[in-house]
Enzyme design. Structure first.
Site: not given
Length: 501
Positions: A226, A421, A474
């Site tokens: 991320s 994601d 994710h």
């Protein structure tokens, strides 16, 4: 492209991404501020090298130990005898603080697990979660660490696909204010940003290696996901810049998953993904183009209303993995033999975040992990950190830094994406990589994990590889632990991903 049009785009993305705050804990206002800043500078902006230049000239204060702390004695104090509720294990684990600025009283918390075997020769890997302001203990207890937490919030079970099967793993809570990390100087929390975070991480690493000197000279890797798409390459470049002094760190590669790399492509890439997966209707997209994506957009309210409709269409799903359920009942439940039998790492637990929070806020757990008594509870993410983060840093492109890293023959750069994601979908990453003008040296091919297709991969000149992971969201190790371990194992061994079952 006019500012009104840009504002409507950011409003739409705001509403889409705010649902993702269930994990990243970013407030709606914070996301709006970030996206509004991006709209003001324009989506067509070229990739700049400002951040690369800033990292090249980053001033890092001397990490010398001036407190008189005996690092060997401190290491012994950091040893975790046993975590409450843990099964027996064959490796040692440590937890504690490293002071990165003594005058400010700024200290970062770490949790370290040795490899399960041949720990004296296996490499050291630093893991960083994103946010910014989200704890890497989430990675430790929900993704790639040796333990997961049962639904009672107090008992641990073994993760057979832990990455410490392959390497020694160091989890760091950074920047300051994240998780158990703290400062005695309030101003440290007021203007957080990429440069401060990179400097603190570097100082932490140098001082941690003084405490654990057996890892000096060991192969070292940085991994994360991320917003660690910023943290990881920035720290890598900082290490290379400062490796000319006596604090040499044997950096050999970086690994980043579902990363924030380039702000410019996030809008188009997100829309591409939503439409291609039937999460956004063609009619809604067409309506958006007619109302908002023109040189003379209609009244602002039309774009806002459309954004609200798009948000209403998708807000009930798990945007971090569109194939998994959301957490409906986060109540802790007593552990029974039946619940033990029904709980495995391979079965996704939608309320796992609540179990982590319950466990890490137990007094006996914090005592065993050598946590300083803080005046607040441990939180998965610090909203204030994300809200106050430097807006220029948010929008900075990491592509120039990645290209700079690729110039070093001893380094490998791997990027991977879970393909379910929507927060940073594979279309966003693929758009970003296209901007790098990479030269492919292999075809786009399926790779395998335990006899099944794990995803698709392509290798490029400059020791760069991109891989997708089928069915992962994710946080790839959370959703597909087997495939994630396969990918990590081949990254560490510098071997191609398996192209046959």
């Amino acid at each position: 492209m006019g500012e009104l049009q840009d504002w409507s785009v950011t409003t739409c993305l705001l509403l889409l991404l705010f649902q993702a705050s269930q994990i990243h804990c970013t407030s709606q206002t914070h996301v709006l501020n970030r996206l509004l800043y991006r709209s003001k500078r324009g989506f067509g902006s070229s990739v700049d090298t400002n951040h690369l230049n800033a990292i090249r000239h980053l001033s890092v204060s001397s990490p010398q130990n001036t407190s008189g702390v005996n690092q060997q004695e401190q290491k012994e104090r950091d040893l975790i005898e046993n975590l409450p509720g843990q099964p027996s294990v064959s490796f040692r684990q440590y937890g504690g603080y490293v002071t990165v600025n003594e005058s400010a009283g700024r200290s970062l918390y770490y949790y370290f697990v040795e490899a399960t075997k041949t720990k004296k020769s296996l490499p050291l890997v630093l893991w960083l979660n994103g946010g910014p302001g989200c704890s890497s203990l989430y990675g430790a207890f929900q993704e790639l660490g040796p333990f997961r937490i049962y639904g009672d919030g107090k008992t641990l079970y073994t993760n057979p696909y832990s990455w410490n099967n392959v390497a020694n793993i160091l989890f760091l809570e950074s920047p300051v204010g994240t998780g158990f990390s703290y400062t005695n100087t309030e101003s440290d929390l007021e203007n957080p940003g990429d440069m401060k975070a990179a400097a603190d991480k570097y100082i932490f690493l140098v001082k941690w290696l003084e405490r654990f000197p057996e890892y000096k000279g060991r192969e070292f890797y940085i991994a994360g996901e991320s917003y660690a798409g910023h943290y990881v390459p920035q720290l890598a470049q900082t290490i290379l810049v400062h490796n000319k002094n006596q604090n040499f760190i044997n950096l050999r590669g970086i690994l980043i998953g579902n990363p924030t790399l380039n702000d410019i492509v996030e809008t188009t890439g997100s829309f591409d993904y939503l439409v291609s997966h039937a999460l956004l209707s063609q009619d809604s997209l067409l309506s958006y183009k007619e109302n908002c994506a023109t040189d003379t957009p209609k009244m602002e309210v039309d774009c806002i209303a459309l954004s609200m409709k798009i948000d209403d269409d998708i807000k009930k799903m798990n945007l971090y993995n569109i194939l998994t359920p959301t957490c409906i009942n986060a109540t802790l439940t007593p552990l029974t033999n039946q619940s033990k039998e029904c709980t495995t790492v391979l079965q996704y637990e939608p309320c796992g975040m609540q179990y982590i929070a319950a466990y890490l806020n137990r007094e006996d757990v914090q005592r065993s992990m050598h946590v300083t008594k803080l005046p607040h509870t441990w939180m998965l993410c610090n909203e204030a950190t994300g809200f106050n983060w430097n807006q220029t840093d948010y929008s900075a492109s990491m592509l120039p830094i990645l290209k700079e890293l690729m110039k070093h023959d001893q380094l490998r750069v791997w990027v991977y994406t879970g393909d379910t994601d929507t927060v940073i979908p594979l279309t966003v990453t693929m758009h970003a990589l296209k901007m790098m003008n990479l030269t492919a040296v292999t075809d786009w091919l399926p790779w395998f994990s335990e006899g099944q297709v794990g995803g698709f991969t392509e290798e490029y000149k400059g020791n760069f590889r991109y891989a997708t992971v089928i069915g992962a969201g994710h946080e790839v190790p959370l959703y597909k632990p087997k495939a994630a371990l396969t990918l990590f194992k081949h990254f560490i061994r510098n071997s191609p991903l398996p192209l046959t079952p």
